[in-house]
Design a protein around this motif. Structure first.
Motif, PDB file in Angstrom:
ATOM      1  N   LYS A 507       0.637  -1.249   0.026  1.00  0.00           N
ATOM      2  CA  LYS A 507       0.068  -0.103   0.076  1.00  0.00           C
ATOM      3  C   LYS A 507       0.920   1.293   0.008  1.00  0.00           C
ATOM      4  O   LYS A 507       0.547   2.294  -0.586  1.00  0.00           O
ATOM      5  CB  LYS A 507      -0.822  -0.163   1.427  1.00  0.00           C
ATOM      6  N   ARG A 508       2.246   1.228   0.438  1.00  0.00           N
ATOM      7  CA  ARG A 508       2.987   2.313   0.731  1.00  0.00           C
ATOM      8  C   ARG A 508       4.417   1.915   0.696  1.00  0.00           C
ATOM      9  O   ARG A 508       4.799   1.166   1.484  1.00  0.00           O
ATOM     10  CB  ARG A 508       2.339   3.360   1.611  1.00  0.00           C
ATOM     11  N   VAL A 509       5.193   2.919   0.102  1.00  0.00           N
ATOM     12  CA  VAL A 509       6.623   2.558   0.378  1.00  0.00           C
ATOM     13  C   VAL A 509       7.061   3.922   1.105  1.00  0.00           C
ATOM     14  O   VAL A 509       6.831   5.235   0.374  1.00  0.00           O
ATOM     15  CB  VAL A 509       7.241   2.458  -1.127  1.00  0.00           C
ATOM     16  N   CYS A 510       7.697   3.853   2.149  1.00  0.00           N
ATOM     17  CA  CYS A 510       8.379   4.913   2.879  1.00  0.00           C
ATOM     18  C   CYS A 510       9.641   5.053   2.342  1.00  0.00           C
ATOM     19  O   CYS A 510      10.814   3.916   2.454  1.00  0.00           O
ATOM     20  CB  CYS A 510       8.310   4.691   4.330  1.00  0.00           C
ATOM     21  N   LEU A 511      10.041   5.934   1.380  1.00  0.00           N
ATOM     22  CA  LEU A 511      11.603   6.146   0.860  1.00  0.00           C
ATOM     23  C   LEU A 511      12.215   6.945   1.825  1.00  0.00           C
ATOM     24  O   LEU A 511      11.911   8.012   2.112  1.00  0.00           O
ATOM     25  CB  LEU A 511      11.308   6.729  -0.516  1.00  0.00           C
ATOM     26  N   LEU A 512      13.116   6.205   2.314  1.00  0.00           N
ATOM     27  CA  LEU A 512      13.867   7.013   3.569  1.00  0.00           C
ATOM     28  C   LEU A 512      15.176   7.807   3.038  1.00  0.00           C
ATOM     29  O   LEU A 512      15.868   7.263   2.158  1.00  0.00           O
ATOM     30  CB  LEU A 512      14.179   6.174   4.774  1.00  0.00           C
ATOM     31  N   ILE A 513      15.293   9.128   3.050  1.00  0.00           N
ATOM     32  CA  ILE A 513      16.485   9.748   2.977  1.00  0.00           C
ATOM     33  C   ILE A 513      17.169  10.457   3.906  1.00  0.00           C
ATOM     34  O   ILE A 513      16.491  10.933   4.827  1.00  0.00           O
ATOM     35  CB  ILE A 513      15.942  10.935   1.836  1.00  0.00           C
ATOM     36  N   ASP A 514      18.454  10.253   3.787  1.00  0.00           N
ATOM     37  CA  ASP A 514      19.318  10.811   5.087  1.00  0.00           C
ATOM     38  C   ASP A 514      19.099  12.279   4.841  1.00  0.00           C
ATOM     39  O   ASP A 514      19.536  12.964   3.677  1.00  0.00           O
ATOM     40  CB  ASP A 514      20.733  10.522   4.776  1.00  0.00           C
ATOM     41  N   THR A 515      18.910  13.138   6.008  1.00  0.00           N
ATOM     42  CA  THR A 515      18.706  14.579   5.912  1.00  0.00           C
ATOM     43  C   THR A 515      19.967  15.186   5.672  1.00  0.00           C
ATOM     44  O   THR A 515      19.938  16.391   4.694  1.00  0.00           O
ATOM     45  CB  THR A 515      18.093  15.117   7.189  1.00  0.00           C
ATOM     46  N   LYS A 516      21.059  14.565   5.882  1.00  0.00           N
ATOM     47  CA  LYS A 516      22.339  15.379   5.604  1.00  0.00           C
ATOM     48  C   LYS A 516      22.797  15.295   3.984  1.00  0.00           C
ATOM     49  O   LYS A 516      23.368  16.240   3.741  1.00  0.00           O
ATOM     50  CB  LYS A 516      23.383  14.368   6.521  1.00  0.00           C
ATOM     51  N   TRP A 517      22.462  14.058   3.639  1.00  0.00           N
ATOM     52  CA  TRP A 517      23.036  13.683   2.232  1.00  0.00           C
ATOM     53  C   TRP A 517      22.093  14.298   1.102  1.00  0.00           C
ATOM     54  O   TRP A 517      22.253  14.423  -0.161  1.00  0.00           O
ATOM     55  CB  TRP A 517      23.323  12.536   1.880  1.00  0.00           C
ATOM     56  N   GLY A 518      20.735  14.099   1.611  1.00  0.00           N
ATOM     57  CA  GLY A 518      19.773  14.267   0.596  1.00  0.00           C
ATOM     58  C   GLY A 518      19.639  13.151  -0.491  1.00  0.00           C
ATOM     59  O   GLY A 518      20.033  12.167  -0.231  1.00  0.00           O
ATOM     60  N   MET A 519      18.848  13.572  -1.571  1.00  0.00           N
ATOM     61  CA  MET A 519      18.454  12.238  -2.519  1.00  0.00           C
ATOM     62  C   MET A 519      19.670  12.069  -3.258  1.00  0.00           C
ATOM     63  O   MET A 519      20.312  13.060  -3.922  1.00  0.00           O
ATOM     64  CB  MET A 519      17.270  12.902  -3.227  1.00  0.00           C
ATOM     65  N   LYS A 520      20.124  10.926  -3.781  1.00  0.00           N
ATOM     66  CA  LYS A 520      21.033  10.387  -4.437  1.00  0.00           C
ATOM     67  C   LYS A 520      20.545   9.866  -5.805  1.00  0.00           C
ATOM     68  O   LYS A 520      19.340   9.363  -5.870  1.00  0.00           O
ATOM     69  CB  LYS A 520      22.013   9.636  -3.837  1.00  0.00           C
ATOM     70  N   PRO A 521      21.309   9.672  -6.764  1.00  0.00           N
ATOM     71  CA  PRO A 521      20.879   8.942  -7.992  1.00  0.00           C
ATOM     72  C   PRO A 521      20.142   7.529  -7.878  1.00  0.00           C
ATOM     73  O   PRO A 521      19.171   7.518  -8.706  1.00  0.00           O
ATOM     74  CB  PRO A 521      22.144   8.859  -8.999  1.00  0.00           C
ATOM     75  N   ARG A 522      20.567   6.802  -7.061  1.00  0.00           N
ATOM     76  CA  ARG A 522      20.043   5.419  -6.695  1.00  0.00           C
ATOM     77  C   ARG A 522      18.533   5.680  -6.146  1.00  0.00           C
ATOM     78  O   ARG A 522      17.664   5.222  -6.585  1.00  0.00           O
ATOM     79  CB  ARG A 522      20.645   4.695  -5.841  1.00  0.00           C
ATOM     80  N   ASP A 523      18.366   6.757  -5.353  1.00  0.00           N
ATOM     81  CA  ASP A 523      16.871   7.163  -4.910  1.00  0.00           C
ATOM     82  C   ASP A 523      16.030   7.710  -5.971  1.00  0.00           C
ATOM     83  O   ASP A 523      14.756   7.218  -6.270  1.00  0.00           O
ATOM     84  CB  ASP A 523      17.120   8.252  -3.948  1.00  0.00           C
ATOM     85  N   HIS A 524      16.790   8.296  -7.114  1.00  0.00           N
ATOM     86  CA  HIS A 524      15.878   8.869  -8.038  1.00  0.00           C
ATOM     87  C   HIS A 524      15.373   7.509  -9.029  1.00  0.00           C
ATOM     88  O   HIS A 524      14.473   7.562  -9.737  1.00  0.00           O
ATOM     89  CB  HIS A 524      16.488   9.828  -9.092  1.00  0.00           C
ATOM     90  N   GLU A 525      16.524   6.961  -9.206  1.00  0.00           N
ATOM     91  CA  GLU A 525      16.053   5.230  -9.856  1.00  0.00           C
ATOM     92  C   GLU A 525      14.663   4.562  -9.510  1.00  0.00           C
ATOM     93  O   GLU A 525      13.982   4.346 -10.250  1.00  0.00           O
ATOM     94  CB  GLU A 525      17.301   4.415  -9.843  1.00  0.00           C
ATOM     95  N   LEU A 526      14.800   4.473  -8.047  1.00  0.00           N
ATOM     96  CA  LEU A 526      13.893   4.075  -7.422  1.00  0.00           C
ATOM     97  C   LEU A 526      12.493   4.676  -7.356  1.00  0.00           C
ATOM     98  O   LEU A 526      11.283   4.106  -7.780  1.00  0.00           O
ATOM     99  CB  LEU A 526      14.051   3.596  -5.968  1.00  0.00           C
ATOM    100  N   ILE A 527      12.644   6.138  -7.634  1.00  0.00           N
ATOM    101  CA  ILE A 527      11.234   6.783  -7.491  1.00  0.00           C
ATOM    102  C   ILE A 527      10.846   6.739  -9.279  1.00  0.00           C
ATOM    103  O   ILE A 527       9.575   6.513  -9.144  1.00  0.00           O
ATOM    104  CB  ILE A 527      11.588   8.294  -7.259  1.00  0.00           C
ATOM    105  N   ASP A 528      11.751   6.656  -9.968  1.00  0.00           N
ATOM    106  CA  ASP A 528      11.298   6.449 -11.606  1.00  0.00           C
ATOM    107  C   ASP A 528      10.578   5.288 -11.436  1.00  0.00           C
ATOM    108  O   ASP A 528       9.286   4.986 -12.251  1.00  0.00           O
ATOM    109  CB  ASP A 528      12.290   6.484 -12.329  1.00  0.00           C
ATOM    110  N   LEU A 529      11.211   4.190 -10.949  1.00  0.00           N
ATOM    111  CA  LEU A 529      10.589   2.727 -10.960  1.00  0.00           C
ATOM    112  C   LEU A 529       9.139   2.802 -10.444  1.00  0.00           C
ATOM    113  O   LEU A 529       8.393   2.240 -10.952  1.00  0.00           O
ATOM    114  CB  LEU A 529      11.369   1.768 -10.500  1.00  0.00           C
ATOM    115  N   MET A 530       8.915   3.368  -9.089  1.00  0.00           N
ATOM    116  CA  MET A 530       7.752   3.346  -8.671  1.00  0.00           C
ATOM    117  C   MET A 530       6.704   4.363  -9.464  1.00  0.00           C
ATOM    118  O   MET A 530       5.471   3.973  -9.235  1.00  0.00           O
ATOM    119  CB  MET A 530       7.757   4.072  -7.078  1.00  0.00           C
ATOM    120  N   GLU A 531       7.231   5.367 -10.036  1.00  0.00           N
ATOM    121  CA  GLU A 531       6.437   6.187 -10.633  1.00  0.00           C
ATOM    122  C   GLU A 531       5.734   5.316 -11.971  1.00  0.00           C
ATOM    123  O   GLU A 531       4.543   5.453 -12.309  1.00  0.00           O
ATOM    124  CB  GLU A 531       7.293   7.521 -11.323  1.00  0.00           C
TER     125      GLU A 531
END
Ligand SMILES: Nc1nc2c(ncn2[C@@H]2O[C@H](COP(=O)(O)OP(=O)(O)OP(=O)(O)O)[C@@H](O)[C@H]2O)c(=O)[nH]1
Ligand SMILES: [Mg+2]
Length: 600
Positions: A507-531
């Motif tokens: 029902k939901r994916v909590c995509l955890l991002i480290d506050t210090k580092w922000g979003m990285k390319p791998r995060d964007h990959e997964l977001i694109d996949l989920m999109e």
């Protein structure tokens, strides 16, 4: 004992006899002269009596080639005494008068046939000794000041030593082939020694005075110490000294002079001014052996910044072109990094986000703030607890679903191992070490059910946890850097992609991002996949306690801006800290709605 030693001893004995014959007359005459100079009134007779006794003692000592050093403090220099093979004499032996201190021939020969003279002191206060070898001439004058107290004045002129020891006041002076003029004067009864050495010439040896060692090589040393008052000030002057190379030490300071040649024949002394003149000696072949070899130092210039410790350099340094290129590359990287930071700092702060951050005590805070707000900082994740509660367990969780027990029921390495989708699932995805497993523990306040580690890559399978019979929480392996083999990492990353894109009941994916580092390319990959797969996801900023509150707000705004066009991204963006418990309650409320409205 060989013939040569015997002849030496016999000659010494003869000289000693001559000395004994003279001692009664010449020594006494000398002391008389000194006494008249000293102007000692009352003590003269007593001193002369004592000296007569001493002269007898001296005569006996000289006869045996024995030299004894005594002073009223009973101080003996062990090193020199051992070197000479003499035994020490206690003060009570002074009164023995003409009693001979017998020394065997061996001891005489140990001493090296040196002529020694001992002068008695007045009232037994001090004894001064002067030693020179058989080739030396020593003129020693002692004068006492007008008060006739403990001060002596000593003068040594035109003395010439080949090798031997000069001892005075318990200090030893080793002088080789030198002439020493030494004078000590004191003008008042303050007990300050004043010393003068003139026309001294040292080739090599140690001069020690008042506890300081002077190593002088191939030079003449003129040393003068004078003090006008009794305050203990010593003034030293050395002139006519010659150094080729060596150390001059004075009062604990070392001066190294190398190939410095100056000519200063006469001393020029001013009180309170220390002057050192070094004069080059006449050429003497024997001096060359004391020359220190001059080292040629090679200097290397290090043009590049990396650590040069314990590294031996070749003459060939890296070419300038390479260095310049490297510098250019690093400059470009720095500029890029700086521009990213500058961009981050330039994000305009939204007042509503700032107020939210401050109300929930997000960001790096001092403990005093938690205390003031009523939280018990001794508890784990204290901000998730009720204020002023001392219970380690949560007394009341607002959301009933999270009061259920968290139980592990399945782990999958491949998609075929996935359990049947009986319950609505909430998955926690993100890079390795971002805090997925910790967040599960923190949400349920059931510490230790899900394993965590500070080493990235601990969770390598998809782990399914039941929260009662209402909800299923799924801990996913991380992506990005992890301590695991590449093949293993690739396999679990593929599994995660498969899970988030194909899993029924998710029902939901909590995509955890480290506050210090922000979003990285791998995060964007997964977001694109989920999109693409139309999987609903929600961004959760973790480890907010490691960033400043303003930076937490900036990061949240930055990510919201990036995801503005994303359709599957759910609002609002969450900000939590598993360590402090900040934002956990809000997240719990959001996620409990999933279970409440989920339809399988
Ligand atoms: N300061 C701070 N540290 C945290 C927080 N959350 C987790 N950590 C620490 O981060 C480290 C990693 O936590 P995990 O929960 O194991 O991270 P993970 O995402 O499960 O890591 P993998 O299983 O390797 O993918 C641990 O040492 C945690 O103590 C947080 O909110 N604040
Ligand atoms: Mg984990």
């Amino acid at each position: 004992m060989n013939q040569e030693t015997r002849s030496k001893h016999s000659s010494l004995k003869k000289r000693a006899k001559v000395a004994i014959g003279r001692s009664d007359g010449s020594f006494r005459d000398r002391f008389k002269t000194l006494d008249s100079k000293k102007k000692v009134n009352l003590r003269t007779a007593k001193i002369n009596t004592n000296r007569r006794v001493k002269n007898d003692d001296i005569a006996s000592n000289v006869e045996d080639g024995f030299y004894k050093r005594r002073n009223d403090s009973g101080r003996n220099d062990e090193n020199v005494s051992n070197l000479r093979g003499r035994r020490t004499e206690s003060d009570d032996s002074r009164g023995r008068g003409s009693k001979l201190n017998y020394r065997g021939r061996n001891e005489t020969s140990d001493f090296g046939g040196k002529k020694k003279r001992i002068y008695a002191d007045d009232g037994g206060s001090k004894l001064r000794n002067n030693v020179s070898d058989s080739k030396s001439k020593v003129f020693d004058k002692r004068e006492s000041s007008q008060d006739g107290g403990d001060d002596w004045r000593m003068k040594r002129e035109n003395s010439e030593n080949r090798s031997g020891f000069l001892r005075r006041n318990g200090d030893a002076k080793y002088v080789s082939k030198n002439r020493v003029f030494d004078k000590r004067e004191s003008q008042d009864g303050g007990g300050d020694p004043r010393t003068k050495r003139e026309n001294s010439e040292n080739r090599s040896g140690f001069l020690r005075k008042n506890g300081d060692a002077k190593y002088v090589s191939k030079h003449r040393v003129f040393d003068k110490r004078e003090s006008q008052d009794g305050g203990g000030d010593g003034r030293t002057k050395r002139e006519n000294s010659e150094n080729r190379s060596g150390f001059l030490r004075k009062n604990g300071d070392a001066k190294y002079e190398n190939s410095k040649q100056t000519r200063g024949p006469v001393e020029e002394h001013k009180f309170g001014v220390k002057k050192l003149k070094v004069k080059k000696n006449v050429s003497d072949d024997s001096l060359e052996m004391f020359d220190r070899p001059r080292r040629k130092r090679r200097l290397f210039r290090v043009e590049y910044p990396h650590d040069t410790a314990n590294k031996r350099f070749d003459d060939s340094l890296p070419t300038i072109d390479n260095t310049t290129e490297q510098k250019k590359d690093s400059d470009t990287e720095e500029n890029t990094e700086m521009s990213q930071n500058a961009q981050f700092r330039a994000i305009p702060l939204n007042p509503s986000i700032i107020s939210f951050v401050n109300e929930n005590l997000l960001g790096r805070r001092r403990e005093i703030e938690f205390k003031k707000a009523g939280y018990d900082i001794e508890l784990p994740s204290p901000l998730d607890n009720i204020p002023f509660s001392t219970s380690s367990e949560r007394e009341r969780i607002e959301e009933p679903v999270f009061r259920n027990k968290l139980t592990f029921f399945a782990a999958a390495k491949v998609s075929s191992s996935f359990p049947p989708p009986d319950l609505p699932e909430i998955a926690f995805a993100g890079r390795s070490n971002v805090g997925k497993s910790s967040l599960l523990n923190s949400l349920t306040r059931q510490w230790g059910v899900v394993r965590t580690s500070d080493k990235p890559g601990l969770t390598q399978t998809i782990n399914f946890f039941n929260l009662g019979s209402k909800l299923c929480l799924v801990d996913l392996p991380g992506y990005g850097f992890a301590y695991a083999k590449e093949e293993v990492k690739e396999s679990w990353e593929e599994l995660v992609k498969e899970y988030v894109s194909t899993r029924e009941g998710l029902k939901r994916v909590c995509l955890l991002i480290d506050t210090k580092w922000g979003m990285k390319p791998r995060d964007h990959e997964l977001i694109d996949l989920m999109e693409r797969s139309k999987t609903k996801y929600q961004i959760v900023l973790t480890k907010t306690d490691l960033a400043f509150p303003v930076d937490v707000a900036r990061r949240a705004m930055q990510i919201e801006e990036n995801l503005r066009t994303k359709k599957s991204a759910l609002q609002p963006l969450m900000m939590v800290s598993s360590k402090t418990g900040a934002g956990i309650r809000t997240l719990r409320t959001v996620l409990s709605n999933v279970s409440r409205f989920a339809r399988l």
